[in-house]
Design an enzyme around this catalytic site. Structure first.
Site, PDB file in Angstrom:
ATOM      1  N   TRP A 186      16.475  21.313  31.144  1.00 47.00           N
ATOM      2  CA  TRP A 186      17.456  21.974  30.282  1.00 47.00           C
ATOM      3  C   TRP A 186      17.787  21.061  29.106  1.00 47.00           C
ATOM      4  O   TRP A 186      17.951  19.847  29.265  1.00 47.00           O
ATOM      5  CB  TRP A 186      18.697  22.293  31.111  1.00 47.00           C
ATOM      6  CG  TRP A 186      19.842  22.882  30.340  1.00 47.00           C
ATOM      7  CD1 TRP A 186      19.805  23.934  29.483  1.00 47.00           C
ATOM      8  CD2 TRP A 186      21.211  22.446  30.392  1.00 47.00           C
ATOM      9  NE1 TRP A 186      21.068  24.176  28.980  1.00 47.00           N
ATOM     10  CE2 TRP A 186      21.947  23.288  29.516  1.00 47.00           C
ATOM     11  CE3 TRP A 186      21.891  21.436  31.086  1.00 47.00           C
ATOM     12  CZ2 TRP A 186      23.315  23.145  29.323  1.00 47.00           C
ATOM     13  CZ3 TRP A 186      23.248  21.302  30.895  1.00 47.00           C
ATOM     14  CH2 TRP A 186      23.953  22.145  30.024  1.00 47.00           C
ATOM     15  N   ASP A 267      21.659  20.212  40.111  1.00 45.58           N
ATOM     16  CA  ASP A 267      22.305  21.059  39.127  1.00 45.58           C
ATOM     17  C   ASP A 267      22.096  22.501  39.587  1.00 45.58           C
ATOM     18  O   ASP A 267      20.971  23.009  39.567  1.00 45.58           O
ATOM     19  CB  ASP A 267      21.692  20.831  37.744  1.00 45.58           C
ATOM     20  CG  ASP A 267      22.394  21.631  36.650  1.00 45.58           C
ATOM     21  OD1 ASP A 267      23.335  22.380  36.972  1.00 45.58           O
ATOM     22  OD2 ASP A 267      21.989  21.505  35.474  1.00 45.58           O
ATOM     23  N   LYS A 303      26.602  32.145  34.920  1.00 47.47           N
ATOM     24  CA  LYS A 303      25.566  33.167  35.100  1.00 47.47           C
ATOM     25  C   LYS A 303      25.905  34.146  36.217  1.00 47.47           C
ATOM     26  O   LYS A 303      25.877  35.362  36.018  1.00 47.47           O
ATOM     27  CB  LYS A 303      24.212  32.498  35.393  1.00 47.47           C
ATOM     28  CG  LYS A 303      23.790  31.409  34.393  1.00 47.47           C
ATOM     29  CD  LYS A 303      23.642  31.952  32.998  1.00 47.47           C
ATOM     30  CE  LYS A 303      23.003  30.949  32.046  1.00 47.47           C
ATOM     31  NZ  LYS A 303      23.776  29.713  31.852  1.00 47.47           N
TER      32      LYS A 303
END
Length: 458
Positions: A186, A267, A303
């Site tokens: 990311w 993560d 999300k």
């Protein structure tokens, strides 16, 4: 008594004032901080004018480059084409390509409004009901580490804030340690550790030849890392590749990390959003915890609950004993206090209400399954369109083997530029596209763009 200026002198003063206004704009008071008009009388009787501009204290501050992810949306907004498509930012869209607020979130907010709750400060560690709910969701409510009090949980500012807080902890208490980050990862991971002054290096992850996982390279690099390194792992739906290790590969990674005395650092940004199952998407974390390893886990609810703007997440540290967890939590609080003092309450109460109410929790799981299902349908349609349209015989099956909201297309920077310049499709320059921003109606158009860019652009 003040003497009046002669006509030439008055004219000169007026000219100087006009010059000042021309440089700085505005009225008679504007520009005084940056400009001074000097009047000097010479023996000839003429007036000499001097215009002095003081340099800003910020002269050494350069213009920052656009954010590689968020900058995509700015470019998209500026495009006037009817064909444009934004596949850059990882935010869920409906089949009509519109943002959506989950029904269960609306219910939770209505409940909060009816209760008339106040807006008092939260403690540094956040909302207690949220912290319990998020740890239960991550590890399972019956997990022994929760019952034994071995988990230090702090509510933080979504995934980014949780990662940043953990990075500050690593810098303070493990100053000689290095963080291993997947290549690619990311876009914000490296920024976070750079700003925390935590050294990092990369381990191999993506194999461009197979458009799959380079597991042998991954193992070799983690094996070669100094003992006691922190290994940053994506709990599920790896960003940007969408490629996850298999259950057997996760077992081998756990073996190696335990052998090398590394610290796993997960993560978890997509729990429940990747497969549609909260438990399945947390299985990698739970595997390491079951081994008895100490583990860092950053969580986000952007999300899976669509709470992008609420900035709600948590940092969890699973420790060997309750007293260790207490000490770790106290120092995380100490780090959080000068950073942001305490976290916001609105998103935390939404999560606590949804997870804590059996009816709403069931509704949330149904909505997550629907979101994950829509992305799976789009993924299948894109694959079908690519295979039907591309006559070269290229194998596009990697599209189906990836998981989550992203697909790593294998397009390079130049090919990605062609996607934008010619086809008005906005994406990150590493070839990542967000399938959450795609609908079934646009799949064939996207397939045409990918085929053109792949075969016709070097």
């Amino acid at each position: 008594m003040a003497s009046a200026l002669s006509a030439p002198a008055a004219s000169a003063v007026a000219a100087a004032a006009a010059a000042r206004r021309k440089v700085f704009g505005g009225g008679r008071n504007d520009g005084r901080a940056g400009c001074r008009v000097g009047i000097a009388r010479k023996n000839t009787g003429h007036i000499a004018m001097a215009l002095t501009v003081h340099a800003s204290r910020f002269e050494g501050v350069s213009m920052a480059p656009p954010d590689p992810i968020l900058g995509v949306s700015e470019a998209f907004k500026a495009d006037t084409s009817d064909l444009k498509l934004n596949l850059g930012v990882g935010a869920y869209r409906t089949e009509e390509l519109q943002p959506a607020v989950l029904n269960v979130v609306k219910k939770a907010e209505k409940l909060m409004l009816e209760k008339g709750e106040n807006k008092e400060y939260l403690p540094i560690e956040g909302f207690a009901a949220f912290n319990k709910a998020t740890a239960d969701l991550l590890l399972g409510a019956d997990n022994p580490v929760i019952k034994q009090g071995r988990v230090a949980t702090l509510q933080s500012l979504s995934g980014t804030g949780s990662l940043r807080l953990a990075a500050a902890f690593i810098q303070r208490y493990f100053p000689d340690a290095k963080v291993l980050i997947s290549s690619p990862t990311w876009g914000n991971h490296k920024n976070i550790f750079n700003d925390a002054r935590v050294p990092w290096s990369e381990y191999r992850y993506y194999d461009p030849k197979t458009v799959g996982l380079d597991f042998e390279g991954m193992i070799a690099d983690i094996q070669a890392a100094p003992e006691g390194s922190f290994v940053l792992l994506h709990g599920c739906a790896h960003n940007p590749t969408g490629i996850d290790p298999t259950p057997q590969q996760w077992e081998k990674l756990a073996d190696l990390i335990e052998e090398k005395k590394h610290m796993p650092f997960f993560d978890v940004a997509y729990q429940g959003f990747a497969s549609g199952s909260l438990d399945e998407d947390a299985s990698s974390v739970r595997l390491f915890v079951k081994r008895g390893l100490e583990v860092f886990v950053a969580q986000s609810y952007s999300k899976n609950l669509g709470l992008y703007a609420e900035r709600i997440g948590a940092i969890n540290v699973i420790c060997t004993a309750p007293e260790v967890a207490d000490r770790v939590k106290s120092q995380l609080k100490r780090l959080a206090r000068p950073m942001y003092s305490n976290p916001p309450i609105h998103g935390a109460k939404i999560v606590a209400n949804v997870v804590g109410d059996p009816t709403m929790f069931g509704e949330w799981k149904e909505e997550m399954e629907q979101m994950a299902g829509r992305i799976k349908n789009v993924r299948q349609k894109l694959y079908d369109s690519l295979t039907a349209k591309d006559q070269s015989g290229k194998d596009w099956s990697f599209i189906l083997s990836q998981i989550g909201m992203f697909s790593f297309t294998g397009l390079n920077r130049t090919q990605s530029d062609n996607m934008t310049d010619k086809w008005h499709i906005y994406m990150t320059k590493d070839g990542r596209i967000s399938l959450a921003g795609l609908n079934l109606a646009k799949c064939e158009y996207l397939a045409d763009a990918i085929i053109d860019s792949f075969h016709n652009v070097n």
